[in-house]
Design an enzyme around this catalytic site. Sequence first.
Site, PDB file in Angstrom:
ATOM      1  N   THR A 151      66.901  30.201  59.977  1.00 16.92           N
ATOM      2  CA  THR A 151      68.104  30.144  59.121  1.00 16.92           C
ATOM      3  C   THR A 151      69.363  30.317  59.974  1.00 16.92           C
ATOM      4  O   THR A 151      69.340  31.066  60.958  1.00 16.92           O
ATOM      5  CB  THR A 151      68.040  31.276  58.070  1.00 16.92           C
ATOM      6  OG1 THR A 151      66.902  31.051  57.236  1.00 16.92           O
ATOM      7  CG2 THR A 151      69.291  31.321  57.224  1.00 16.92           C
TER       8      THR A 151
ATOM      9  N   GLU B  99      62.383  35.501  58.143  1.00 14.37           N
ATOM     10  CA  GLU B  99      62.366  34.999  59.528  1.00 14.37           C
ATOM     11  C   GLU B  99      61.303  35.721  60.335  1.00 14.37           C
ATOM     12  O   GLU B  99      60.514  35.134  61.066  1.00 14.37           O
ATOM     13  CB  GLU B  99      63.731  35.179  60.190  1.00 14.37           C
ATOM     14  CG  GLU B  99      64.806  34.259  59.644  1.00 14.37           C
ATOM     15  CD  GLU B  99      66.170  34.549  60.231  1.00 14.37           C
ATOM     16  OE1 GLU B  99      66.411  35.687  60.690  1.00 14.37           O
ATOM     17  OE2 GLU B  99      67.013  33.635  60.226  1.00 14.37           O
TER      18      GLU B  99
HETATM   19  O1  DER Z   1      70.570  35.408  60.636  1.00 18.90           O
HETATM   20  C1  DER Z   1      69.897  34.974  61.573  1.00 18.90           C
HETATM   21  O2  DER Z   1      68.906  35.562  62.053  1.00 18.90           O
HETATM   22  C2  DER Z   1      70.359  33.726  62.254  1.00 18.90           C
HETATM   23  O3  DER Z   1      69.267  33.051  62.847  1.00 18.90           O
HETATM   24  C3  DER Z   1      71.351  34.151  63.313  1.00 18.90           C
HETATM   25  O4  DER Z   1      70.680  35.035  64.136  1.00 18.90           O
HETATM   26  C4  DER Z   1      71.911  32.970  64.102  1.00 18.90           C
HETATM   27  O5  DER Z   1      72.825  32.352  63.275  1.00 18.90           O
HETATM   28  P1  DER Z   1      73.798  31.217  63.861  1.00 18.90           P
HETATM   29  O6  DER Z   1      72.899  30.123  64.395  1.00 18.90           O
HETATM   30  O7  DER Z   1      74.585  30.780  62.657  1.00 18.90           O
HETATM   31  O8  DER Z   1      74.640  31.846  64.932  1.00 18.90           O
END
Ligand code: DER
Length: 219
Positions: free
Chosen positions: A28, A103
């Site tokens: 995500t 995740e």
């Molecule tokens: O919320 C999460 O774990 C996302 O993977 C974050 O770690 C990275 O988000 P971004 O790609 O918008 O910087």
Amino acid sequence: SPQETAKKHAAEAAIPFIEKGSIVGVGTGSTVNYFIDALAAIKFDLEGAVSSSDESTRRLKALGIPVYDLNGVPEISVYVDGADEINRHLQMIKGGGGALTREKIVAAVAKRFICIADKSKFTKQLGDFPLPIEVIPMARSYVARELVKLGGDPVYREGFVTDNGNIILDVHHLDILKPIAFEEILNNITGVVTNGLFAARPADIALLSDGSSIETLKR
Ligand code: DER
């Protein structure tokens, strides 16, 4: 922006790691959104995806990629996700987007975790980024007091409810010298659902982009 270019570049570099006819685990965040767009281009070579958030599920379905329930999938060969911070051991802080629980679950199942990120996420010591912790709502104040005892400064992510109906505390000013040990300490606080330290199960490969070149880190 240069950071968005780097995110897109890192995301596209993950495509060659996806096996034909496989079910890919999808994380995500904004970097993953570029990955989902890139998946659409190879969707006929994909069996489908397992998603880590309602947001990623929505995006995958909108692009015609079948999304499977994790309970119906015996194994996931590759999980692709971003990070808020990542160190040289490929340990991460995640949860900036609030999807850390699902995740971490999909990452636990996956044989290989590929982290895609712009280079600015790389750090020598985890903890500058406030550590997200998913907490059962009734335990918020108790967990916050326990985090203060550990030297943290917990901030309630007001107005945010996770896909699982829980709340998030973002913990500032933690000196995370031993990530694996600290992850266990956090897991043992009653009321904590998931903490955003992905240390015991780090990424296996990191694809870090500065916008023009990819640095590939392996554990
Ligand atoms: O919320 C999460 O774990 C996302 O993977 C974050 O770690 C990275 O988000 P971004 O790609 O918008 O910087």
